[in-house]
Motif scaffolding. Structure first.
Motif, PDB file in Angstrom:
ATOM      1  N   VAL A 105       0.819  -1.222   0.000  1.00 22.79           N
ATOM      2  CA  VAL A 105       0.000   0.000   0.000  1.00 22.79           C
ATOM      3  C   VAL A 105       0.851   1.270   0.000  1.00 22.79           C
ATOM      4  O   VAL A 105       0.630   2.156  -0.834  1.00 22.79           O
ATOM      5  CB  VAL A 105      -1.023  -0.012   1.160  1.00 22.79           C
ATOM      6  CG1 VAL A 105      -1.620   1.370   1.394  1.00 22.79           C
ATOM      7  CG2 VAL A 105      -2.134  -1.001   0.858  1.00 22.79           C
ATOM      8  N   PRO A 106       1.837   1.431   0.904  1.00 25.51           N
ATOM      9  CA  PRO A 106       2.626   2.674   0.855  1.00 25.51           C
ATOM     10  C   PRO A 106       3.384   2.842  -0.464  1.00 25.51           C
ATOM     11  O   PRO A 106       3.483   3.955  -0.985  1.00 25.51           O
ATOM     12  CB  PRO A 106       3.606   2.538   2.024  1.00 25.51           C
ATOM     13  CG  PRO A 106       3.109   1.430   2.859  1.00 25.51           C
ATOM     14  CD  PRO A 106       2.231   0.578   2.020  1.00 25.51           C
ATOM     15  N   GLU A 164       1.838   5.481  -7.524  1.00 28.25           N
ATOM     16  CA  GLU A 164       0.632   5.656  -8.318  1.00 28.25           C
ATOM     17  C   GLU A 164      -0.278   6.774  -7.830  1.00 28.25           C
ATOM     18  O   GLU A 164      -1.125   7.248  -8.572  1.00 28.25           O
ATOM     19  CB  GLU A 164      -0.183   4.350  -8.338  1.00 28.25           C
ATOM     20  CG  GLU A 164       0.545   3.175  -8.937  1.00 28.25           C
ATOM     21  CD  GLU A 164       0.669   3.279 -10.443  1.00 28.25           C
ATOM     22  OE1 GLU A 164      -0.199   3.913 -11.070  1.00 28.25           O
ATOM     23  OE2 GLU A 164       1.644   2.743 -10.978  1.00 28.25           O
ATOM     24  N   GLY A 165      -0.168   7.152  -6.574  1.00 27.52           N
ATOM     25  CA  GLY A 165      -1.100   8.113  -5.996  1.00 27.52           C
ATOM     26  C   GLY A 165      -2.350   7.399  -5.522  1.00 27.52           C
ATOM     27  O   GLY A 165      -2.446   6.174  -5.567  1.00 27.52           O
ATOM     28  N   PRO A 166      -3.351   8.168  -5.059  1.00 25.40           N
ATOM     29  CA  PRO A 166      -4.569   7.520  -4.544  1.00 25.40           C
ATOM     30  C   PRO A 166      -5.315   6.786  -5.659  1.00 25.40           C
ATOM     31  O   PRO A 166      -5.300   7.215  -6.812  1.00 25.40           O
ATOM     32  CB  PRO A 166      -5.394   8.678  -3.987  1.00 25.40           C
ATOM     33  CG  PRO A 166      -4.802   9.909  -4.563  1.00 25.40           C
ATOM     34  CD  PRO A 166      -3.392   9.605  -4.956  1.00 25.40           C
ATOM     35  N   PRO A 167      -5.968   5.677  -5.307  1.00 25.65           N
ATOM     36  CA  PRO A 167      -6.684   4.911  -6.331  1.00 25.65           C
ATOM     37  C   PRO A 167      -7.944   5.651  -6.796  1.00 25.65           C
ATOM     38  O   PRO A 167      -8.513   6.453  -6.061  1.00 25.65           O
ATOM     39  CB  PRO A 167      -7.048   3.606  -5.610  1.00 25.65           C
ATOM     40  CG  PRO A 167      -7.029   3.938  -4.161  1.00 25.65           C
ATOM     41  CD  PRO A 167      -6.041   5.047  -3.991  1.00 25.65           C
ATOM     42  N   PRO A 168      -8.390   5.352  -8.019  1.00 26.06           N
ATOM     43  CA  PRO A 168      -9.623   5.961  -8.515  1.00 26.06           C
ATOM     44  C   PRO A 168     -10.837   5.354  -7.801  1.00 26.06           C
ATOM     45  O   PRO A 168     -10.722   4.311  -7.156  1.00 26.06           O
ATOM     46  CB  PRO A 168      -9.627   5.599 -10.003  1.00 26.06           C
ATOM     47  CG  PRO A 168      -8.809   4.362 -10.081  1.00 26.06           C
ATOM     48  CD  PRO A 168      -7.777   4.475  -9.000  1.00 26.06           C
ATOM     49  N   LEU A 203       0.838   3.986  -3.094  1.00 27.40           N
ATOM     50  CA  LEU A 203       0.486   5.387  -2.919  1.00 27.40           C
ATOM     51  C   LEU A 203       1.620   6.303  -3.354  1.00 27.40           C
ATOM     52  O   LEU A 203       1.386   7.362  -3.953  1.00 27.40           O
ATOM     53  CB  LEU A 203       0.103   5.660  -1.462  1.00 27.40           C
ATOM     54  CG  LEU A 203      -1.216   5.041  -0.998  1.00 27.40           C
ATOM     55  CD1 LEU A 203      -1.390   5.212   0.505  1.00 27.40           C
ATOM     56  CD2 LEU A 203      -2.385   5.632  -1.757  1.00 27.40           C
TER      57      LEU A 203
END
Length: 141
Positions: A35-36, A42-46, A39
């Motif tokens: 997860v880190p 990719e940045g926050p998920p859609p 993030l």
């Protein structure tokens, strides 16, 4: 993969922990580890819609949890060298399914890679038997 298989063979499954719980904890730990990194890269998920949720359920339950349960049950019974080489089967099966079900074609370089993977699997499984046969002949001579 080889590191994980080796550690699993060395430490085994904790006493009183079933295959399902063991696989679930490993999947959860792997997800939390990623997860880190996800993030950061990719940045926050859609936003997730209903078809995506159904897809995640399909991939997560039979494609993840069931596969892990069977995998860890299998690696407890097989030698670590056999298990590590069997990981080569995953891309081979994926390529075969793509060719058979989706009509995808493999190029010459992909066919060479396919043949090398198959040769590695066969060689790794054949070598221990050959060594045992040679050792038996040496001890009887």
């Amino acid at each position: 993969m080889a590191f994980g298989v080796t550690l699993t063979k060395r430490w085994g499954r904790p006493a009183g922990v079933g295959a399902t719980a063991f696989a679930g904890w490993q999947l959860a730990a792997g997800g939390l580890f990623l997860v880190p990194l996800m993030l950061l890269v990719e940045g926050p998920p859609p936003p997730v819609d209903t078809p995506a949720v159904l897809g995640y359920l399909w991939l997560g339950l039979p494609g993840g949890l069931l596969a892990y349960i069977l995998w860890f049950r299998g690696i407890t019974a097989l030698p670590v060298t056999s298990v590590a080489v069997l990981t080569l089967l995953s891309p081979l099966v994926a390529a075969l399914l793509g060719a058979v079900l989706l009509g995808e074609l493999l190029g010459p370089l992909q066919l060479v890679g396919f043949a090398l993977c198959l040769a590695a699997i066969v060689a790794s499984q054949a070598t221990p038997n050959l060594v045992r046969t040679v050792k038996r002949k040496e001890t009887t001579s």
